[in-house]
Motif scaffolding. Sequence first.
Motif: not given
Lengths: 292, 382, 235
Positions: B137-141, B250-251, B88-89, B254-257
């Motif tokens: 994931g949000i942080l990385v995003g 970012i979403t 997805l990402l 987050m989903i991928a993470s």
Amino acid sequence: MHQFVNLTLIGITTGAVYAAVAMGLVLIWRATRTVNFAQGAMATFSTYVAVTLIDRNVSYWLALLAAIVTGLIIGTLTERLLMRPIANTNPLNPVIIAIGMLIVLEAVSGMIWGAKYREFPSNFSVTGIKVGTSRIALSAFDIYVMVAVLVLMVALLILFRWTSLGLKMRAAAFSPEIARLLGVRVGRMLTLGWALAVGMASVAGVLAAPNVLLYPNNMDGVNVFAFTAAILGGLDSPVGALVGGLGMGFVVSYVGGYLGSSLETIGGLIVLLIVLSFRPQGIFAASAARRV
Amino acid sequence: MNSPVSNQDEIIVPSMKRSKGRPRKSKRSAQGGNRSSGIFGVPAVRNGLLAIVVIVVGYILLGKISPYRDLQFSQVGVYVIALAGLSLLVGQSGQITLGQGAVMMVGAYTTALVNKHLNLAFPLEILLSAIVAGLFGILVGIVAARLRGPYLAGVTLSIALALPELASKFSSIFGGDAGLIVSPPNTPAFLGATYTQQRFMVSIVLVVTVLVIFGLANLYSSRQGRKLRAVRDDEVSAELNGIPLAGTQITAFMIASVCAGIAGSLQAMVAQNAGPESFTVALSISLLAAIVIGGVGTLGGAVWGGLALVFIPQFATDYSQRLNLSQGVVANLALAIYGLLLIAVILVFPGGVQGGLLRLAKYISIRFRSRGSSEIAGGLGK
Amino acid sequence: MLQIEDLTVSYGAVKALKSVSFEANEAKITAVLGANGAGKTTLLRALSGLVHATTGSAKYHGTELIGKKPEDIVYLGVAQVPEGRGVIGELTIEENLRLGGLFRRDASGTKSDINEVYEFFPPLAQRRSKPTFTLSGGERQMLAIGRAIVARPTLLLLDEPSLGLAPLITASIMSFIKGLCHQKGLTVLLVEQNARSALSIADFAVVLSVGEVVIAKDAAQVASDSDLRHHYLGF
């Protein structure tokens, strides 16, 4: 103070090697818009060819030349046989092909030359120069590496900025279709870009080998830092590769020297994050072009 | 070099020519494109039924396989979950991200720490790992939202390198190079004495895998999924249409993470350990390779990728060992075969295995229908 | 003279051009008009070798263009200005212009041609070392045409030079093209959707509809025939 001077000198010499490898990445990026993750393995293969010749009493300079020629051949074959068939497909495909090449080349190097560490003889003395009574961490060989890296950078700058060949290569990379309409033989430019980039990487491999020892995947670590360096400087810029390379050299040297070698990559990550948060395309990027 | 195909939009969809601003019709079609009707036309219902069927069939098949395969199939499931998120990402952003293995590590260590310090049921461990990984994931995003292409690859690669080092460095918390021991979920007594721990674990992995795929399949066909695709197809016009660019990216991260966190959690339970050695850069790179091989942007691609990650190295090693060569050569030969297969799959299926199968299916369906309509013939050209 | 005969181009099962025939006269402007999807761009791409024609021929000064590669066709004196202001945004203005003359043997001639372009379009001269993406749409179109001039062509293929430009800028570009044609004796094939402005400078007009030539007449005749304009050109 003595430690600081030595760490600085070590930073410059490791940084010079990162810069050399980073320039190969810059060259391939400018010429084909791909990141060659297999570059380290390709360089190692060429370096093995060089050391095999040196073992048979061939001179250092001839062996270096042989490494370059090996690199040119590997680059040409890679573009012709692997990259060309997948042009115009998913842009991630070249990356995966390169990863496949990385695995294959390291395995083949291991099969031919064995999975053991080897010394690589250097053409200049590797012991530190004496300043007063103490030796500093700078050898004749280190100076040779730095000069070689500067020469490579100037050559790259001249190629891309002032020669029509460099202009054709960039046009072919940015916009193959327009380039063709202007009479540029795009396929040839891509092949040439790959050949030159791997040739340059092979020089970097030979320059790095006396310091990191030769091993089938000896360039993996160097390559990662060099990639980080190229990104720090901006993948489009040869000067950026030099600055980024030296920067990474200092980071690795100071962090490793003062805080312990296990924190080197974390130091690199932090520097990368700080720089990219201000300049998302590296220090020497032209102002960001957004394609509409 | 230049395929004439690029011009086809103009012929097939003439009205699109001047409106470059509108998102193009998705070429890499995602899951939600089917045109069935009735109650089965509702994606959630259709996906749900499919999920139940897969669980039942999977359960029956699990009864047939040898216990030796339990571990392998658990591993496949773990990879499929991580790859589904990555699909997805990467499919969404079209960008190279090399950090999925590192996020798996976050999930694995969360499970290990929860396992060590709190006494929670295993579904809660998985849930907590998903949440922590999602936050990561949000942080990385946030960091990644401004980065493109190799710059994003470089940052995620650095993260993938640095995380295992952190784990080694702070050994009092993370157990150093040896990692942390994870006690796996207890097998419920009602399953009977013959139901081994590994069998129970593979059952959990199967159910969680199906649930994750089910969730993602619904997401693909939801409003959020359409936003993600719009951003992928044309960032600028998506933004002009009021889709927040950074927020959407970012979403996606987050989903991928979250998926990676779940995968890491299960990985820790399967291996009964969470250690830095299991989550090296090589894992992140392999995951990226696997999803490209399987088919970026598709869930089927995640399944092919998961199978490839487990069985291609297995095949390469088995094959090399049968040749009676010295041990050093065998190890290298296995690697070489693995690398060559990687290259071969890309050369044969430039759109991934899933893309190749879809093309084949389309080709067959055209062959068996009356002379295909121009629309389908055009679609085949890609 | 450019002679196009029976030219057919297919993408898979779709025929984008169906046996198109017409001639473009020496040192004249021939406008190729038609709606979206009429096959105008495909025609230009077939002439410059970017797409492969299924059948037919296109002879320029008696030399067959069909079947040749784009990079070879340039050497016959054919230059194309691609649709969407085909300049390379990442290169500087000067570099874009230099690219136009790279295949030429005489470096000094290229240089003087580049200076000539700067004289025509002063805004380009001021920013010669800036990346091209800093230019406005009209300036990019000037650059694209300028680059084609540096190639010193005898046949100029223009793909929708008015696309997305303000009417005033379109008018100035059109009059520039006309001047170019007269001064240098250039043969121009001008593909346009903006029929009104194309007809204002064209000598001859060809109207394509769904891949077929429906009209091939003097531009003045087309412009004065209101039925025809309404039916095919929408004005």
